[in-house]
Every structure is written in C-alpha cells, then in structure tokens.
Design an enzyme around this catalytic site. Structure first.
Site, short mmCIF file in Angstrom:
data_model
loop_
_atom_site.label_atom_id
_atom_site.label_comp_id
_atom_site.label_asym_id
_atom_site.label_seq_id
_atom_site.Cartn_x
_atom_site.Cartn_y
_atom_site.Cartn_z
N CYS A 1 0.85 -1.20 0.00
CA CYS A 1 0.00 0.00 0.00
C CYS A 1 0.88 1.25 0.00
O CYS A 1 1.86 1.27 0.73
CB CYS A 1 -0.90 -0.02 1.24
SG CYS A 1 -1.78 1.52 1.54
N PRO A 2 0.61 2.29 -0.73
CA PRO A 2 -0.57 2.51 -1.56
C PRO A 2 -0.37 2.17 -3.03
O PRO A 2 -1.18 2.55 -3.87
CB PRO A 2 -0.79 4.02 -1.41
CG PRO A 2 0.61 4.55 -1.38
CD PRO A 2 1.45 3.50 -0.69
#
Lengths: 191, 131
Positions: free
Chosen positions: A17-18
C-alpha cells in the site's frame, strides 16, 4: 472456473500500500468506459481499499477472487452517460419481474453485462450474453418467447432490447433499473 | 465536486514520511486534490539529500527488514509518484529562512509560501491531517 474476461490485467503483485491503488488509478485511465480491469495483488489490505477506491471514484467494484496468495480484483470503468434516455418502449420494473419469476420458473432472462459483472452477482437462471456479443449469439435465442433483458442500470439492456426487436423478437422487455436495484434472489461466485 | 485534502507535515522521521506520502498518494489516486505544507522538520521529507536518509525512530531500527520485505517504495520514489499524480508540495518560507535553506535544496516542482498560502487551500478542505 468461470471466465471473467477482463479487458486489461494489471499485475500489482508484491506491491505494498498505496502502490496497488496508485497503479489501479493509472491503469483505469487507459480503459474505455464499460471495460473491465483485473488487478492482481498480494497486499491483503487491497480488498478493502479497492472497494473504497471504487466507491469514491465512481467506478464499479465487481468483486474479488482469492487464488492462494493472490487477490484478483475486478473493476468496471464507469461511463459518463449513465442517465441517458431509454428508447425501447417495453419496460418492466424489478419488482414486477420478480413476481413474474415466482409465477413462472421458465422465464427467459438475458443478462447483457460483462462476463465479470455477471460472474459475481446475477439472477439465478439468467443467461449471460454481454452486449458486445449479442449480435453473434442472437441465434441462440428463441424469437417467439417473452424475453427479459437486464443489465446494471437499464441502459445497456435498453440497447440490447432495441437490437433484439430489430432482429424480429416480438416480445422483448427491458428490466429497469436492473441489477443496481435488484433485491431479489441472486447467485454468483463467492456466494 | 473534487474532494480536497490538506496535510501538514511537521516531523522529519521515516515513519512520518510514510504516513504523509501514503495518505497523499492514495488520496491523489482517488481523484482528490492534495496539498502538503512542509514545515519545520517536515521539510526533510522533500529535501533532496535528507529524504534519502530519514531516521527510524530510536529503538525501531529493526523495522528496516520489514520495509524491505514488504517491498515498500523509498521516500524519494513516493514523493516523485505523489508529484506525478498532482500532489502539490508547499515549503514553509519561514522555516527555510531559519534553517538557511533555498528552494534549490528541495525536490523540483515545490512551491514556497507562508502559512497563509496553506490556509487559503485548507479553508475549503474536506479532510485536514497533521503529521
């Protein structure tokens, strides 16, 4: 295994992430409205993220399939002209169709959404013929029987109903709004 | 209407940097307009040299392996991705003056402004975050 037929496959495996979301955003830009994107990710948080991302960007999150470590997310790019005028005169609402289904089990329902949309959620016994394949598969259908056409919001099914009527189908009915407002029985993978 | 996210980055550690840039890139990827105001030690996050060697919090150095294993992008990579997606970086003029730093010491494409520059953007923000 059902064939989900994504138009574009994005490999976001191994990314944290992200990045899966960042890559999804970029990949989505290359799709045309209505096309389906498959995102392959190993980030376990990506499932909740994809859903939330689709919700706030207006695209449609169709569902996720887990294959071992890999999560396959399916998203459909939204189109701007969702609220376009419907031209096929013969329509029925969701509730009326549900009643008809209860009264007669052998009713013909054609689902003209993309294969991936159908795979995750559809009316039991509905036949999947994506709008783009309707022309070449029209011979599979019986022109004489009452035929209900369904999609997500009633637009693609409107086009499909017009097409069928033009090919001599006497009794074609567009289901409005369709799956976006369907509260009756459904089936699909993950169910 | 586009959602607006206003972020204040005022700390200069590696963890702070990830919090700032992860939220910023995720918001930008979700079609939101993002401005980050870098002030005091937060300026390290966009300093050309300093952002390549941001410190881990004391006693947490063992997380370095975890970052490598999870394939987390470096801070300078994330900063570049954020800018590419339209995130606006504003360096705090007052802090730069105090620390003797010039605009050229920072990654390309930043704006330099005072608190009012940021406040002007933040007054209409849907989300305001401080790290």
């Amino acid at each position: 295994m059902e064939n989900l037929k994504a138009n574009v496959i994005l490999d976001a495996k191994g990314l944290a992430c992200p990045m899966p979301i960042v890559k999804t955003k970029k990949a989505m830009n290359s799709l045309e409205a209505g096309q389906v994107l498959e995102v392959q990710a190993t980030d376990k948080g990506s499932k909740a993220d994809m859903k939330a991302w689709a919700e706030s960007t207006g695209h449609h999150y169709l569902g996720t399939i887990e294959e071992g470590e890999v999560l396959k997310h399916y998203l459909r790019k939204s189109s701007k002209d969702e609220a376009s005028e419907k031209k096929h005169p013969n329509v029925i609402n969701n509730e009326e169709l549900e009643k008809k289904m209860e009264a007669n089990e052998n009713i013909v329902i054609i689902d003209v959404r993309e294969a991936a949309e159908y795979a995750f959620n559809h009316i039991p016994n509905a036949l999947s013929i994506p709008l783009g394949e309707l022309k070449e598969r029209i011979n599979e259908l019986n022109k004489q029987v009452e035929t209900f056409v369904v999609c997500r919001t009633g637009n693609r099914s409107d086009l499909a109903a017009q097409k069928l009527a033009a090919h001599g189908f006497a009794n074609v009915i567009n289901v409005v709004p369709g799956m976006s407002g369907w509260i009756g029985k459904t089936t699909g993978i993950n169910k | 209407m586009t959602k607006r996210v206003a972020i204040i980055a005022s700390n200069g550690g590696l963890f702070d940097a990830y919090k700032v840039f992860n939220i910023a890139t995720a918001a930008a990827a979700t079609d939101q307009e993002v401005d980050i105001f870098f002030t005091f030690e937060g300026l390290n996050l966009i300093h050309k040299e300093a952002n390549k060697q941001l410190p881990m919090p004391e006693g947490k150095e063992h997380f370095a392996d975890g970052f490598a294993k999870a394939n987390v992008p470096s801070i300078s990579e994330l900063a570049a991705i954020a800018q590419e997606m339209g995130v606006k970086f504003i360096g705090c003029q007052m802090t730069m003056d105090v620390m003797g730093l010039e605009k050229e010491d920072f990654v390309d494409g930043i704006e330099v402004g005072g608190a009012v520059t940021f406040l002007e953007f933040a007054k209409d923000a849907d989300v305001t975050l401080t790290f």
